[in-house]
Design a protein around this motif. Sequence first.
Motif, PDB file in Angstrom:
ATOM      1  N   PRO A  56       3.173  -1.904   4.252  1.00  0.00           N
ATOM      2  CA  PRO A  56       3.076  -0.465   3.857  1.00  0.00           C
ATOM      3  C   PRO A  56       1.705   0.020   3.744  1.00  0.00           C
ATOM      4  CG  PRO A  56       3.709  -1.756   2.090  1.00  0.00           C
ATOM      5  CD  PRO A  56       3.565  -2.686   3.135  1.00  0.00           C
ATOM      6  N   ARG A  57       1.429   1.323   3.736  1.00  0.00           N
ATOM      7  CA  ARG A  57       0.461   1.953   3.206  1.00  0.00           C
ATOM      8  C   ARG A  57       0.171   1.835   1.919  1.00  0.00           C
ATOM      9  NH1 ARG A  57      -0.301   7.712   6.897  1.00  0.00           N
ATOM     10  NH2 ARG A  57      -0.748   6.608   8.946  1.00  0.00           N
ATOM     11  N   LEU A  58       1.430   2.093   1.266  1.00  0.00           N
ATOM     12  CA  LEU A  58       1.449   2.077  -0.344  1.00  0.00           C
ATOM     13  C   LEU A  58       2.626   1.268  -0.706  1.00  0.00           C
ATOM     14  CD1 LEU A  58       0.565   2.692  -3.280  1.00  0.00           C
ATOM     15  CD2 LEU A  58       1.743   4.706  -3.057  1.00  0.00           C
ATOM     16  N   PRO A  59       2.567   0.051  -1.131  1.00  0.00           N
ATOM     17  CA  PRO A  59       3.617  -0.684  -1.328  1.00  0.00           C
ATOM     18  C   PRO A  59       4.422  -0.302  -2.519  1.00  0.00           C
ATOM     19  CG  PRO A  59       1.772  -1.800  -1.963  1.00  0.00           C
ATOM     20  CD  PRO A  59       1.317  -0.630  -1.232  1.00  0.00           C
ATOM     21  N   ALA A  60       5.775  -0.260  -2.627  1.00  0.00           N
ATOM     22  CA  ALA A  60       6.677   0.073  -4.013  1.00  0.00           C
ATOM     23  C   ALA A  60       6.242  -0.800  -5.043  1.00  0.00           C
ATOM     24  CB  ALA A  60       7.897   0.189  -3.679  1.00  0.00           C
ATOM     25  N   PRO A  61       6.609  -0.375  -6.176  1.00  0.00           N
ATOM     26  CA  PRO A  61       6.131  -1.192  -7.486  1.00  0.00           C
ATOM     27  C   PRO A  61       7.143  -2.544  -7.629  1.00  0.00           C
ATOM     28  CG  PRO A  61       6.364   0.813  -8.136  1.00  0.00           C
ATOM     29  CD  PRO A  61       6.866   1.004  -6.700  1.00  0.00           C
ATOM     30  N   HIS A  62       8.391  -2.504  -7.057  1.00  0.00           N
ATOM     31  CA  HIS A  62       8.958  -3.613  -6.902  1.00  0.00           C
ATOM     32  C   HIS A  62       8.500  -4.794  -5.846  1.00  0.00           C
ATOM     33  CE1 HIS A  62      11.030  -1.089  -3.804  1.00  0.00           C
ATOM     34  NE2 HIS A  62      11.222  -2.440  -3.194  1.00  0.00           N
ATOM     35  N   GLN A  63       7.939  -4.172  -4.687  1.00  0.00           N
ATOM     36  CA  GLN A  63       7.260  -5.025  -3.887  1.00  0.00           C
ATOM     37  C   GLN A  63       6.072  -5.909  -4.265  1.00  0.00           C
ATOM     38  OE1 GLN A  63       6.834  -1.825  -0.679  1.00  0.00           O
ATOM     39  NE2 GLN A  63       7.888  -3.480   0.554  1.00  0.00           N
ATOM     40  N   VAL A  64       5.314  -4.952  -5.130  1.00  0.00           N
ATOM     41  CA  VAL A  64       4.120  -5.620  -5.752  1.00  0.00           C
ATOM     42  C   VAL A  64       4.602  -6.677  -6.950  1.00  0.00           C
ATOM     43  CG1 VAL A  64       2.060  -5.393  -7.380  1.00  0.00           C
ATOM     44  CG2 VAL A  64       2.833  -3.677  -5.333  1.00  0.00           C
ATOM     45  N   ALA A  65       5.630  -6.389  -7.491  1.00  0.00           N
ATOM     46  CA  ALA A  65       6.178  -7.268  -8.605  1.00  0.00           C
ATOM     47  C   ALA A  65       6.494  -8.477  -7.927  1.00  0.00           C
ATOM     48  CB  ALA A  65       7.280  -6.589  -9.417  1.00  0.00           C
ATOM     49  N   GLU A  66       7.389  -8.632  -6.793  1.00  0.00           N
ATOM     50  CA  GLU A  66       7.971  -9.685  -5.968  1.00  0.00           C
ATOM     51  C   GLU A  66       6.879 -10.376  -5.587  1.00  0.00           C
ATOM     52  OE1 GLU A  66      10.393  -7.993  -2.873  1.00  0.00           O
ATOM     53  OE2 GLU A  66      11.856  -7.409  -4.342  1.00  0.00           O
ATOM     54  N   GLU A  67       5.881  -9.852  -5.027  1.00  0.00           N
ATOM     55  CA  GLU A  67       4.619 -10.493  -4.317  1.00  0.00           C
ATOM     56  C   GLU A  67       3.783 -11.379  -5.587  1.00  0.00           C
ATOM     57  OE1 GLU A  67       1.547 -12.468  -1.926  1.00  0.00           O
ATOM     58  OE2 GLU A  67       3.555 -11.316  -1.397  1.00  0.00           O
ATOM     59  N   PHE A  68       3.933 -10.744  -6.573  1.00  0.00           N
ATOM     60  CA  PHE A  68       2.901 -11.217  -8.011  1.00  0.00           C
ATOM     61  C   PHE A  68       3.603 -12.514  -8.506  1.00  0.00           C
ATOM     62  CE2 PHE A  68       1.981 -11.647 -12.283  1.00  0.00           C
ATOM     63  CZ  PHE A  68       0.766 -11.388 -12.430  1.00  0.00           C
ATOM     64  N   TRP A  69       5.166 -12.292  -8.697  1.00  0.00           N
ATOM     65  CA  TRP A  69       6.037 -13.431  -8.791  1.00  0.00           C
ATOM     66  C   TRP A  69       5.809 -14.661  -7.876  1.00  0.00           C
ATOM     67  CZ3 TRP A  69       8.159 -15.055 -13.305  1.00  0.00           C
ATOM     68  CH2 TRP A  69       9.060 -16.149 -12.935  1.00  0.00           C
ATOM     69  N   LYS A  70       5.834 -14.287  -6.685  1.00  0.00           N
ATOM     70  CA  LYS A  70       5.894 -15.462  -5.688  1.00  0.00           C
ATOM     71  C   LYS A  70       4.615 -16.070  -5.761  1.00  0.00           C
ATOM     72  CE  LYS A  70       5.357 -14.321  -1.318  1.00  0.00           C
ATOM     73  NZ  LYS A  70       5.683 -13.778   0.057  1.00  0.00           N
ATOM     74  N   SER A  71       3.480 -15.233  -5.710  1.00  0.00           N
ATOM     75  CA  SER A  71       2.126 -15.898  -5.979  1.00  0.00           C
ATOM     76  C   SER A  71       1.577 -16.623  -7.269  1.00  0.00           C
ATOM     77  CB  SER A  71       1.214 -14.834  -5.483  1.00  0.00           C
ATOM     78  OG  SER A  71       1.259 -14.123  -4.493  1.00  0.00           O
ATOM     79  N   THR A  72       2.481 -16.558  -8.193  1.00  0.00           N
ATOM     80  CA  THR A  72       2.302 -17.319  -9.357  1.00  0.00           C
ATOM     81  C   THR A  72       3.271 -18.089  -9.652  1.00  0.00           C
ATOM     82  OG1 THR A  72       3.197 -15.222 -10.676  1.00  0.00           O
ATOM     83  CG2 THR A  72       1.074 -15.301 -10.366  1.00  0.00           C
ATOM     84  N   ALA A  73       4.516 -17.855 -10.204  1.00  0.00           N
ATOM     85  CA  ALA A  73       5.454 -18.595 -10.606  1.00  0.00           C
ATOM     86  C   ALA A  73       6.145 -19.173  -9.285  1.00  0.00           C
ATOM     87  CB  ALA A  73       6.631 -18.060 -11.364  1.00  0.00           C
ATOM     88  N   GLY A  74       6.267 -18.583  -8.265  1.00  0.00           N
ATOM     89  CA  GLY A  74       6.673 -19.344  -7.080  1.00  0.00           C
ATOM     90  C   GLY A  74       5.847 -20.219  -6.192  1.00  0.00           C
ATOM     91  N   THR A  75       4.607 -20.586  -6.666  1.00  0.00           N
ATOM     92  CA  THR A  75       3.900 -21.195  -6.081  1.00  0.00           C
ATOM     93  C   THR A  75       3.191 -22.355  -6.934  1.00  0.00           C
ATOM     94  OG1 THR A  75       3.183 -19.216  -4.778  1.00  0.00           O
ATOM     95  CG2 THR A  75       1.633 -21.444  -4.483  1.00  0.00           C
ATOM     96  N   ARG A  76       3.063 -23.609  -6.460  1.00  0.00           N
ATOM     97  CA  ARG A  76       2.469 -24.586  -7.352  1.00  0.00           C
ATOM     98  C   ARG A  76       0.875 -24.385  -7.741  1.00  0.00           C
ATOM     99  NH1 ARG A  76       0.415 -28.493  -4.934  1.00  0.00           N
ATOM    100  NH2 ARG A  76       0.906 -27.670  -2.758  1.00  0.00           N
ATOM    101  N   LEU A  77       0.793 -24.433  -9.218  1.00  0.00           N
ATOM    102  CA  LEU A  77      -0.451 -24.007  -9.894  1.00  0.00           C
ATOM    103  C   LEU A  77      -1.737 -24.684  -9.333  1.00  0.00           C
ATOM    104  CD1 LEU A  77      -1.341 -22.325 -11.979  1.00  0.00           C
ATOM    105  CD2 LEU A  77      -0.972 -24.450 -13.519  1.00  0.00           C
ATOM    106  N   SER A  78      -1.460 -26.071  -8.676  1.00  0.00           N
ATOM    107  CA  SER A  78      -2.761 -26.653  -7.931  1.00  0.00           C
ATOM    108  C   SER A  78      -3.059 -26.112  -6.581  1.00  0.00           C
ATOM    109  CB  SER A  78      -2.238 -28.002  -7.930  1.00  0.00           C
ATOM    110  OG  SER A  78      -0.945 -28.329  -7.150  1.00  0.00           O
TER     111      SER A  78
END
Length: 287
Positions: A56-78
């Motif tokens: 999207p040109r401007l992602p919706a807040p829930h899209q950003v939240a999903e990506e943030f969660w996937k990039s932190t808790a959903g991915t190995r810390l290493s």
Amino acid sequence: MRAVLPVVTVVAAIFALWYAGAVWLNAPWARDQAARAGVELTLPELVSATWSQERPRLPAPHQVAEEFWKSTAGTRLSSKRNLLYHAWVTLAATLTGFALGTGLGILLAVGIVHDRTMNASVMPWVIASQTIPILAIAPMIIVVLNSVGVTGLLPKAIISMYLSFFPVVVGMVKGFRSPDAMLLDQMRTWSASRSQTFRKLRWPASLPYLFPSLKVAVAASLVGAIIGELPTGAVAGLGARMLSGSYYGQTVQIWSALVMAAILAAALVAVIGLAERAAGRAMGGRA
């Protein structure tokens, strides 16, 4: 409850405008795709389509939240795909530049307050230095340092230092000059030396100016670290994360990195706030 309600109201208004902006900016693409498919979107379908686009040109807040969660808790810390790994890389440059900028700012402030020549010659240059856009000089700093073999953390830290020293200089000059003339005369009456006057009077009087300056400086240092990662082609750091998202049109990735940067800045400012309270209690205040 009365203190929380205004904050909740402002946050709710921001999210409402954000969702409305996502509909407005992403609607042309959704309508174009529907026209190619030979269908006409109803208003609920249009809203749903604008809030679920892959790029999207401007992602919706829930899209950003999903990506943030996937990039932190959903991915190995290493993993180097983890947003926390990139945040740590940027944090290292931020803290190094912040320490250098704070030290430089305090030293310059001491010199400006105690030496008339330095006050007349250095202070105008300190102010003039902030009129140069950091985006213009950051690539030059990187290129010059790379030509002499300086790479890695230090170039980014120097850019952070360039942005962070200014608020410290201005704040500490005002702080060192804040004691009343009567107090300075009293120190002279007691035959106090310059160093004694500085340690016993000027430095304690400057603390109320120091911590607000540090809060501004640490936020500026974070901005400098992110900017320093952009012209280097770095593969790690929040700036590199934003840059790769820009290359591949992943706006959701860019926004998740921006959210992480905002969280990092808030955490750093909060730590300085805790130090300010501790210093206030040590000096007999109520903070």
